[in-house]
Motif scaffolding. Structure first.
Motif, PDB file in Angstrom:
ATOM      1  N   SER A  44       0.832  -1.206   0.000  1.00 25.15           N
ATOM      2  CA  SER A  44       0.000   0.000   0.000  1.00 25.15           C
ATOM      3  C   SER A  44       0.868   1.258   0.000  1.00 25.15           C
ATOM      4  CB  SER A  44      -0.954   0.000   1.191  1.00 25.15           C
ATOM      5  OG  SER A  44      -0.247  -0.144   2.397  1.00 25.15           O
ATOM      6  N   LYS A  45       2.042   1.179   0.621  1.00 19.75           N
ATOM      7  CA  LYS A  45       2.953   2.325   0.640  1.00 19.75           C
ATOM      8  C   LYS A  45       3.457   2.611  -0.771  1.00 19.75           C
ATOM      9  CE  LYS A  45       7.234   3.982   2.765  1.00 19.75           C
ATOM     10  NZ  LYS A  45       8.198   3.807   3.861  1.00 19.75           N
ATOM     11  N   GLN A  52       2.626   5.964  -3.069  1.00 17.98           N
ATOM     12  CA  GLN A  52       3.664   6.820  -3.659  1.00 17.98           C
ATOM     13  C   GLN A  52       3.506   6.922  -5.178  1.00 17.98           C
ATOM     14  OE1 GLN A  52       6.983   4.695  -1.893  1.00 17.98           O
ATOM     15  NE2 GLN A  52       7.400   6.413  -0.496  1.00 17.98           N
ATOM     16  N   TYR A  60      -4.869   4.603  -0.783  1.00 16.29           N
ATOM     17  CA  TYR A  60      -3.737   3.754  -0.387  1.00 16.29           C
ATOM     18  C   TYR A  60      -3.016   4.315   0.841  1.00 16.29           C
ATOM     19  CZ  TYR A  60      -4.315   1.420  -4.923  1.00 16.29           C
ATOM     20  OH  TYR A  60      -4.813   0.731  -5.985  1.00 16.29           O
ATOM     21  N   GLY A  61      -2.961   5.623   0.935  1.00 15.34           N
ATOM     22  CA  GLY A  61      -2.286   6.252   2.071  1.00 15.34           C
ATOM     23  C   GLY A  61      -2.973   5.957   3.388  1.00 15.34           C
ATOM     24  N   ALA A 108      -2.023   2.484   4.249  1.00 19.05           N
ATOM     25  CA  ALA A 108      -0.622   2.406   4.671  1.00 19.05           C
ATOM     26  C   ALA A 108      -0.431   2.958   6.087  1.00 19.05           C
ATOM     27  CB  ALA A 108       0.272   3.171   3.684  1.00 19.05           C
ATOM     28  N   ASN A 127       0.690   1.024   9.473  1.00 19.50           N
ATOM     29  CA  ASN A 127       1.924   1.441  10.136  1.00 19.50           C
ATOM     30  C   ASN A 127       1.835   2.919  10.506  1.00 19.50           C
ATOM     31  OD1 ASN A 127       4.475   1.739  11.124  1.00 19.50           O
ATOM     32  ND2 ASN A 127       5.538   1.316   9.200  1.00 19.50           N
ATOM     33  N   ASP A 183       4.890   5.377  10.504  1.00 18.54           N
ATOM     34  CA  ASP A 183       5.582   5.719   9.254  1.00 18.54           C
ATOM     35  C   ASP A 183       5.226   7.169   8.906  1.00 18.54           C
ATOM     36  OD1 ASP A 183       6.619   6.080   6.711  1.00 18.54           O
ATOM     37  OD2 ASP A 183       5.954   4.130   5.966  1.00 18.54           O
ATOM     38  N   MET A 185       4.616   8.386   5.320  1.00 20.85           N
ATOM     39  CA  MET A 185       3.281   8.107   4.765  1.00 20.85           C
ATOM     40  C   MET A 185       2.246   9.101   5.291  1.00 20.85           C
ATOM     41  SD  MET A 185       3.004   5.799   2.483  1.00 20.85           S
ATOM     42  CE  MET A 185       4.411   6.664   1.839  1.00 20.85           C
ATOM     43  N   TYR A 212       2.767  12.189   3.247  1.00 21.29           N
ATOM     44  CA  TYR A 212       2.197  11.994   1.906  1.00 21.29           C
ATOM     45  C   TYR A 212       0.672  12.097   1.941  1.00 21.29           C
ATOM     46  CZ  TYR A 212       5.981  10.453  -1.245  1.00 21.29           C
ATOM     47  OH  TYR A 212       7.069  10.392  -2.089  1.00 21.29           O
TER      48      TYR A 212
END
Length: 199
Positions: free
Chosen positions: A3-4, A8, A22-23, A26, A30, A33, A36, A39
């Protein structure tokens, strides 16, 4: 991890809706992170989802600062803009203060001074804000110098008023405004007279 990478890729191809999708996954998998989280906040911002951008960037900045790291300048700017769009003045001022503390550019000083001037509640507070602006070299308007000198006079500080006007005359602060120059000349005469009476 998948997903990370997808997040991206979606972000880099400017598919911000997919980047958010997706972010979120992600970050859920986690939450520590921070790359992420950053982002994700940026993707929300690109979609003009200012509420989620504010929440996400606030989380990112808070986690960075609690880890004794200075967030990127852009992170503060994104949060500041999201807060501005949401009309959250306290948040805007807080980000300006952090920008001044971590990235002390003249434009940020000017933004901070302007926001403090709008929020000032008393003559004493206003004089202190103008002193800060003068010390930070963030005063651009000649009327601020004359106002600062007048406030100093009103608080019984003619020596300070005299010093302000003389310094600003030397730096040509009143060159473009004859009206302010005349006003400054009158304040300077009053200040010199008051100083001589104090002796």
């Amino acid at each position: 991890l998948r997903s990370k990478v997808l997040m991206q890729l979606a972000y880099q191809s400017k598919d911000y809706a997919k980047a958010v999708e997706y972010g979120k996954l992600a970050v859920q998998l986690n939450p520590s992170d921070l790359e992420m989280v950053n982002y994700l906040g940026n993707a929300y911002f690109q979609l003009d989802d200012n509420q989620n951008a504010r929440v996400t960037m606030t989380d990112y900045i808070s986690k960075m600062e609690s880890g004794s790291k200075v967030p990127e300048e852009q992170a503060y700017r994104i949060l500041q803009t999201a807060c501005l769009r949401l009309k959250d003045d306290n948040c805007v001022v807080e980000q300006i203060e952090k920008l001044v503390a971590n990235y002390p550019k003249p434009a940020y000083w000017t933004d901070l001074i302007n926001s403090l001037l709008r929020a000032s509640r008393s003559d004493n507070e206003l004089l202190n804000i103008l002193r800060l602006a003068d010390g930070a070299k963030a005063m651009k308007d000649p009327s601020h110098y004359t106002e600062m000198a007048q406030l100093a006079m009103a608080q019984g500080l003619p020596g300070e008023a005299q010093m302000i006007i003389q310094k600003d005359n030397q730096s040509n602060a009143f060159a473009e405004s004859q009206r302010e120059k005349d006003h400054a000349t009158r304040i300077l005469a009053d200040a010199k007279q008051a100083v001589s009476l104090d002796k």
